[in-house]
Design an enzyme around this catalytic site. Structure first.
Site, PDB file in Angstrom:
ATOM      1  N   ARG A  67       0.026   5.948  -1.805  1.00 41.35           N
ATOM      2  CA  ARG A  67      -0.408   7.242  -1.247  1.00 41.35           C
ATOM      3  C   ARG A  67      -0.396   7.144   0.280  1.00 41.35           C
ATOM      4  NH1 ARG A  67      -6.038   6.076  -0.621  1.00 41.35           N
ATOM      5  NH2 ARG A  67      -6.566   4.295  -1.917  1.00 41.35           N
ATOM      6  N   TYR A  93     -12.751  -3.231  11.583  1.00 45.56           N
ATOM      7  CA  TYR A  93     -11.430  -2.590  11.486  1.00 45.56           C
ATOM      8  C   TYR A  93     -10.691  -2.720  12.820  1.00 45.56           C
ATOM      9  CZ  TYR A  93      -7.999   1.190  10.683  1.00 45.56           C
ATOM     10  OH  TYR A  93      -6.846   1.932  10.544  1.00 45.56           O
ATOM     11  N   GLY A 131       0.802  -1.228   0.000  1.00 38.90           N
ATOM     12  CA  GLY A 131       0.000   0.000   0.000  1.00 38.90           C
ATOM     13  C   GLY A 131       0.828   1.268   0.000  1.00 38.90           C
TER      14      GLY A 131
HETATM   15  N1  NAP Z   1      -5.436   7.501   8.284  1.00 35.70           N
HETATM   16  C1  NAP Z   1      -5.615   7.245   9.572  1.00 35.70           C
HETATM   17  O1  NAP Z   1      -6.278   7.997  10.306  1.00 35.70           O
HETATM   18  C2  NAP Z   1      -4.962   6.021  10.180  1.00 35.70           C
HETATM   19  C3  NAP Z   1      -4.971   5.903  11.575  1.00 35.70           C
HETATM   20  C4  NAP Z   1      -4.384   4.784  12.168  1.00 35.70           C
HETATM   21  C5  NAP Z   1      -3.833   3.800  11.387  1.00 35.70           C
HETATM   22  N2  NAP Z   1      -3.846   3.948  10.035  1.00 35.70           N
HETATM   23  C6  NAP Z   1      -3.247   2.851   9.259  1.00 35.70           C
HETATM   24  O2  NAP Z   1      -2.189   3.367   8.477  1.00 35.70           O
HETATM   25  C7  NAP Z   1      -2.055   2.577   7.288  1.00 35.70           C
HETATM   26  C8  NAP Z   1      -2.047   3.477   6.069  1.00 35.70           C
HETATM   27  O3  NAP Z   1      -3.282   4.184   6.041  1.00 35.70           O
HETATM   28  P1  NAP Z   1      -3.496   5.485   5.150  1.00 35.70           P
HETATM   29  O4  NAP Z   1      -4.233   6.443   5.996  1.00 35.70           O
HETATM   30  O5  NAP Z   1      -2.217   5.878   4.502  1.00 35.70           O
HETATM   31  O6  NAP Z   1      -4.513   4.897   4.072  1.00 35.70           O
HETATM   32  P2  NAP Z   1      -4.834   5.400   2.601  1.00 35.70           P
HETATM   33  O7  NAP Z   1      -4.492   6.850   2.455  1.00 35.70           O
HETATM   34  O8  NAP Z   1      -6.241   4.966   2.349  1.00 35.70           O
HETATM   35  O9  NAP Z   1      -3.831   4.539   1.686  1.00 35.70           O
HETATM   36  C9  NAP Z   1      -3.965   3.143   1.675  1.00 35.70           C
HETATM   37  C10 NAP Z   1      -2.922   2.548   0.758  1.00 35.70           C
HETATM   38  O10 NAP Z   1      -3.096   1.141   0.752  1.00 35.70           O
HETATM   39  C11 NAP Z   1      -3.443   0.715  -0.574  1.00 35.70           C
HETATM   40  N3  NAP Z   1      -4.395  -0.372  -0.466  1.00 35.70           N
HETATM   41  C12 NAP Z   1      -5.643  -0.350   0.052  1.00 35.70           C
HETATM   42  N4  NAP Z   1      -6.196  -1.551  -0.041  1.00 35.70           N
HETATM   43  C13 NAP Z   1      -5.294  -2.363  -0.643  1.00 35.70           C
HETATM   44  C14 NAP Z   1      -5.278  -3.709  -1.026  1.00 35.70           C
HETATM   45  N5  NAP Z   1      -6.331  -4.524  -0.805  1.00 35.70           N
HETATM   46  N6  NAP Z   1      -4.188  -4.199  -1.632  1.00 35.70           N
HETATM   47  C15 NAP Z   1      -3.116  -3.420  -1.879  1.00 35.70           C
HETATM   48  N7  NAP Z   1      -3.071  -2.129  -1.522  1.00 35.70           N
HETATM   49  C16 NAP Z   1      -4.151  -1.603  -0.927  1.00 35.70           C
HETATM   50  C17 NAP Z   1      -3.988   1.941  -1.266  1.00 35.70           C
HETATM   51  O11 NAP Z   1      -3.869   1.876  -2.688  1.00 35.70           O
HETATM   52  P3  NAP Z   1      -5.067   1.290  -3.625  1.00 35.70           P
HETATM   53  O12 NAP Z   1      -6.344   1.872  -3.096  1.00 35.70           O
HETATM   54  O13 NAP Z   1      -4.730   1.717  -5.004  1.00 35.70           O
HETATM   55  O14 NAP Z   1      -4.993  -0.188  -3.480  1.00 35.70           O
HETATM   56  C18 NAP Z   1      -3.058   3.009  -0.690  1.00 35.70           C
HETATM   57  O15 NAP Z   1      -1.792   2.938  -1.306  1.00 35.70           O
HETATM   58  C19 NAP Z   1      -3.214   1.577   7.319  1.00 35.70           C
HETATM   59  O16 NAP Z   1      -2.761   0.346   7.833  1.00 35.70           O
HETATM   60  C20 NAP Z   1      -4.199   2.210   8.277  1.00 35.70           C
HETATM   61  O17 NAP Z   1      -5.042   1.258   8.877  1.00 35.70           O
HETATM   62  C21 NAP Z   1      -4.387   5.025   9.411  1.00 35.70           C
END
Ligand code: NAP
Length: 248
Positions: free
Chosen positions: A15, A156, A12
Site C-alpha cells: 500500500r 523515526y 513494503g
Molecule cells: N507518509 C508520509 O508522510 C511519509 C513522509 C516521508 C517519508 N515517508 C516514507 O515513505 C515510505 C512509505 O511510507 P508510506 O506512507 O507509504 O507508509 P504506509 O502507507 O504505512 O505503508 C507502509 C508499507 O510498508 C509495509 N511495512 C510496514 N512495516 C513493515 C515491516 N516491518 N516489514 C515489511 N513491510 C512493512 C506495510 O505493509 P504491512 O503493514 O502489511 O507490513 C506497507 O506496505 C516509508 O519509508 C516512510 O518512512 C512517508
C-alpha cells in the site's frame, strides 16, 4: 519468462508509496518482488493481472533478520536468470510519542525496521549485485524528518538520518562497481502513515509548505523511477527531497 526483463525488489509494497511505485515499475516493464507483513486486495489484484512471474509477494517482516533473508532467497529463486537491477528500501514504521514517555521497545522496533532492516537488505542485494557484475541501484526511502526533526518522532527521525548516512557510505563503497545508492526524502504525504495527523497539524504543515498542500505518492514515484533509469547513472550518494518546499 522474459530473461531480458530487469527485476526490482521493493520492501513494503502492499500500500501507500510502495504500491504506487510498483504501478510505475510495471508501466516501465520491470518485474517486481515485494514483501509486507499482510497482503492487500490491491496487491492480489496486481498479481492476478500481471502473473506471478512478473510480481512476487512474500509475507515477511523487515526488522526480522531471518525473514529478510528468507525473502531475499525467494527473490533470487523467482528471478532465475533475470538481473536484479535494484533494491528500494521503502518499508518503515512510525510511531508518535515523545521520547521521555515512549517505551524503549517501541523506539527499538522503529530503528530495527527502518534502519537495520534496510542496512541488512542492502547487504543482501549488494552481495548479489557485486557477484553479477552488472551494476545496480539502491534507493532508500528516507524523510525530511531525518534532517529536520519533528516533535514526537525522535526514533523515526534518527532512523531516517541513519539511512541517509548509510546512503552516503554505501555510495562510496560500491560506486566503482557502477552501483548507485541514493535517498529520496519526501515531505508529508497523504498515506496511511500520516493518517494520524491531527487537523491542526495538517493545517500547520500546509501553511508552511510553499506549494500549499500535502504531497501524494504520485509526487514521489516519478523521482524513484528516474533514479532507476540509465540517465541517472551519474547520481549517487545524494538525498533528494520532494516536499513542496517545506524544508527550503
Ligand atoms: N507518509 C508520509 O508522510 C511519509 C513522509 C516521508 C517519508 N515517508 C516514507 O515513505 C515510505 C512509505 O511510507 P508510506 O506512507 O507509504 O507508509 P504506509 O502507507 O504505512 O505503508 C507502509 C508499507 O510498508 C509495509 N511495512 C510496514 N512495516 C513493515 C515491516 N516491518 N516489514 C515489511 N513491510 C512493512 C506495510 O505493509 P504491512 O503493514 O502489511 O507490513 C506497507 O506496505 C516509508 O519509508 C516512510 O518512512 C512517508
Amino acid at each position: 519468462m522474459n530473461q531480458q526483463q530487469k527485476c526490482v525488489v521493493i520492501t513494503g509494497g502492499s500500500r501507500g508509496l510502495g504500491l504506487a511505485i510498483i504501478h510505475r515499475l510495471f508501466e516501465a516493464g520491470y518485474a517486481v518482488a515485494t514483501c509486507s507483513r499482510h497482503p492487500t486486495p490491491e496487491l492480489q489484484a496486481l498479481i492476478e493481472q500481471h502473473g506471478s512471474s512478473s510480481l512476487l509477494w512474500v509475507p515477511a517482516a523487515i526488522g526480522d533478520e531471518a525473514e529478510e533473508a528468507a525473502f531475499f532467497a525467494a527473490v533470487i529463486e523467482w528471478a532465475g536468470p533475470r538481473t536484479v537491477h535494484a533494491l528500494i528500501n521503502n518499508a518503515a514504521v512510525a510511531q508518535d510519542g515523545i521520547l521521555a514517555t515512549l517505551p524503549n521497545v517501541d523506539s527499538t522496533r522503529i530503528i530495527e525496521v527502518n534502519l537495520l532492516g534496510s542496512l541488512r537488505m542492502s547487504r543482501l542485494a549488494l552481495r548479489h549485485m557485486l557477484g553479477a557484475r552488472r551494476g545496480g541501484r539502491i534507493i532508500n526511502i528516507s524523510s525530511i524528518i531525518g534532517s529536520r526533526g519533528y516533535t514526537g518522532l525522535a526514533a523515526y527521525s534518527a532512523s531516517k538520518a541513519g539511512l541517509d548516512g548509510l546512503t552516503r557510505a554505501l555510495a562510496r563503497e560500491v560506486g566503482r562497481r557502477q552501483i548507485t545508492v541514493n535517498s529520496v526524502a519526501p515531505g508529508y504525504l497523504e498515506t496511511d502513515m500520516s493518517a494520524g495527523l491531527e487537523q491542526r497539524q495538517r493545517a500547520q504543515i500546509i501553511n508552511r509548505t510553499p506549494l500549499g498542500r500535502l504531497g501524494t505518492v504520485h509526487d514521489v514515484s516519478p523521482l524513484v523511477m528516474f533514479l532507476l533509469s540509465e540517465e541517472a547513472g551519474f547520481i549517487t550518494g545524494q538525498t533528494l527531497t520532494v516536499d513542496g518546499g517545506i524544508s527550503c
